[in-house]
Design an enzyme around this catalytic site. Sequence first.
Site, mmCIF file in Angstrom:
data_model
loop_
_atom_site.group_PDB
_atom_site.id
_atom_site.type_symbol
_atom_site.label_atom_id
_atom_site.label_comp_id
_atom_site.label_asym_id
_atom_site.label_seq_id
_atom_site.Cartn_x
_atom_site.Cartn_y
_atom_site.Cartn_z
ATOM 1 N N ASN A 88 9.406 4.010 2.700
ATOM 2 C CA ASN A 88 9.494 3.663 4.073
ATOM 3 C C ASN A 88 10.787 3.134 4.387
ATOM 4 O OD1 ASN A 88 6.736 3.262 2.662
ATOM 5 N ND2 ASN A 88 6.018 3.230 4.874
ATOM 6 N N CYS A 128 9.191 9.701 -1.463
ATOM 7 C CA CYS A 128 8.436 10.726 -0.936
ATOM 8 C C CYS A 128 7.876 11.626 -1.968
ATOM 9 C CB CYS A 128 9.636 11.460 -0.044
ATOM 10 S SG CYS A 128 8.644 12.765 1.042
ATOM 11 N N HIS A 173 9.649 6.888 7.681
ATOM 12 C CA HIS A 173 10.191 7.032 6.420
ATOM 13 C C HIS A 173 11.644 7.328 6.495
ATOM 14 C CE1 HIS A 173 6.559 6.825 3.558
ATOM 15 N NE2 HIS A 173 6.003 6.598 4.803
ATOM 16 N N ARG A 184 0.800 -1.276 0.062
ATOM 17 C CA ARG A 184 0.024 0.043 0.140
ATOM 18 C C ARG A 184 0.873 1.301 -0.020
ATOM 19 N NH1 ARG A 184 -0.862 4.646 2.834
ATOM 20 N NH2 ARG A 184 -0.382 3.504 4.811
ATOM 21 N N ASP A 185 1.477 1.711 1.081
ATOM 22 C CA ASP A 185 2.173 2.843 1.227
ATOM 23 C C ASP A 185 3.490 2.825 0.332
ATOM 24 O OD1 ASP A 185 2.777 5.363 2.134
ATOM 25 O OD2 ASP A 185 3.817 4.757 3.948
ATOM 26 N N HIS A 212 5.739 4.560 12.434
ATOM 27 C CA HIS A 212 5.677 4.499 10.930
ATOM 28 C C HIS A 212 6.578 5.668 10.559
ATOM 29 C CE1 HIS A 212 3.346 4.044 7.114
ATOM 30 N NE2 HIS A 212 3.932 5.258 6.762
#
Lengths: 303, 303
Positions: free
Chosen positions: A249, A240, A209, A15-16, A207
């Site tokens: 991430n 990003c 990055h 997903r991310d 979470h």
Amino acid sequence: MKWPDKVTIKEVGPRDGLQNEKEIVSAEEKIEWIDALSQTGLSYIEITSFVNPNWVPQLSDAEVVAKGIKRNPAVTYGALVPNMRGLETALEADIDEVSVFMSASETHNRKNINKSIDQTFPVLQETINGALAAGKSLRGYVSTIFGCPYEGKVPIEQVFMVCDRLFDMGIGELSLGDTTGIANPRQVEEVLDLALKRYDRNKIALHFHDTRGMAMANVLKALDYGITSFDSALGGIGGCPYAPGASGNVATDDLVYMLEDMGISTKINQAKLLDAAVRIQQSLGKKLPSHQMAVYSEQLKGV
Amino acid sequence: MKWPDKVTIKEVGPRDGLQNEKEIVSAEEKIEWIDALSQTGLSYIEITSFVNPNWVPQLSDAEVVAKGIKRNPAVTYGALVPNMRGLETALEADIDEVSVFMSASETHNRKNINKSIDQTFPVLQETINGALAAGKSLRGYVSTIFGCPYEGKVPIEQVFMVCDRLFDMGIGELSLGDTTGIANPRQVEEVLDLALKRYDRNKIALHFHDTRGMAMANVLKALDYGITSFDSALGGIGGCPYAPGASGNVATDDLVYMLEDMGISTKINQAKLLDAAVRIQQSLGKKLPSHQMAVYSEQLKGV
């Protein structure tokens, strides 16, 4: 405080990670990749997002992917759900856990969701109510905890106001998001000093990055506070949107390597993890940024 | 323990970074690059190695480089010196500080220096005596503190035996080297717990490589112990001869970014640092692995 004995890694690559990759990956490749992830020992995989396909074309096949994967009963399959419409599809696809998301920064929330923070709450409440009624567990992401690309520092009272509301609405776990990868360990300390006075440690995930290379140091600082839940993306995929060329991430393979090397159990098989990473590396057609993949790719060449 | 207010970064890119790069950089380019480094606020630059040119062809121009750079009086210019022959050339080139090196692992020392540990001591003692007689300060590197590619874990008693000897011989600072980038924060804790009972904290530097992505977390752990001296290489150049494809030294630009962002002063100008990194990136003809350079290179493209 002693470091925890074990940690849960929540894989958010499908997903991310993917939503920030330009190269479109086919549903079939995603399914094969997620099926490989399901065999690594991971207990949680966020497999897609049921947002409007116009927002995130990479994830427009959410339903196909969610219905196509082979479920491992030991794995919780989560997905991002923005509203009731997304929830209907997610429930049809029998997602195990529903993730809702919003930003602690007014401007970032508007740019990301096209609503003010106040306008977002009722939409999330409705979605959460629907998910709870369907017997699903709930996860909440709050973005830009450590800073916003538009507003800079976000006041901690503002962060907690949003987090309080999400807990009140019924989420089980709150993921504190360093959306643009600008948190440093001192900020992690400042935020956790206050957050853990307010919330149960076992309901907080971090979470990170790796935009500025500080993600692993931030994980270490969170471990100092006894945090046991971390989001990451295999191979460090993604990027990003506010810093083109930057890392995505924190990489699952790097994170698992460090934790296991420190004697902190993740129950994840690192060899299987790298095999799964090779799949998505081939699909994306580029070298993944994680350190383990850099070493592993060279080893494969040597074979 | 509180984190220190300020930290000294020792730039080892022109020596440790370059010696692991295949692309040969001309003396002229090295000189321009070191001159750029001299203007960044760095207080220490290790500019080359006076080892036998057959061992490290990349640094066979040591004397030309050492004599060719413009000295900034605020900078200490160090160089690696293996023996009396190297020392003579280093003194002729008027190096400010002499670094000697050996390994805590018998096998690594033999492979690296072609001598046993016991055979190495008299050679270093002679070199150190010569340097002290010439009024130079001394730095000692001990490699494979956290593990050896041939022997695995190196007993801490063995590490301390070597470190003790170097301090007894007259070195002023000891750099504990994670030569292959396999240290994790728990090991850093274990080593520093013991080392700081034995040695003065202000005489200990940490030298991390980022092979497995743990360097920044290891720096954070060392900061927890009040360590204020770190070795790094701009842009993360170099690599690991034992793990092809892996990252090199922890990147100076990433390290400075994190420290300054945490409010820990390095007195280094980050914009000038990136300008210097662009030079060596051009000389090496490849993308440097640091996170700041990934973001910066994209910004430059956008201009």
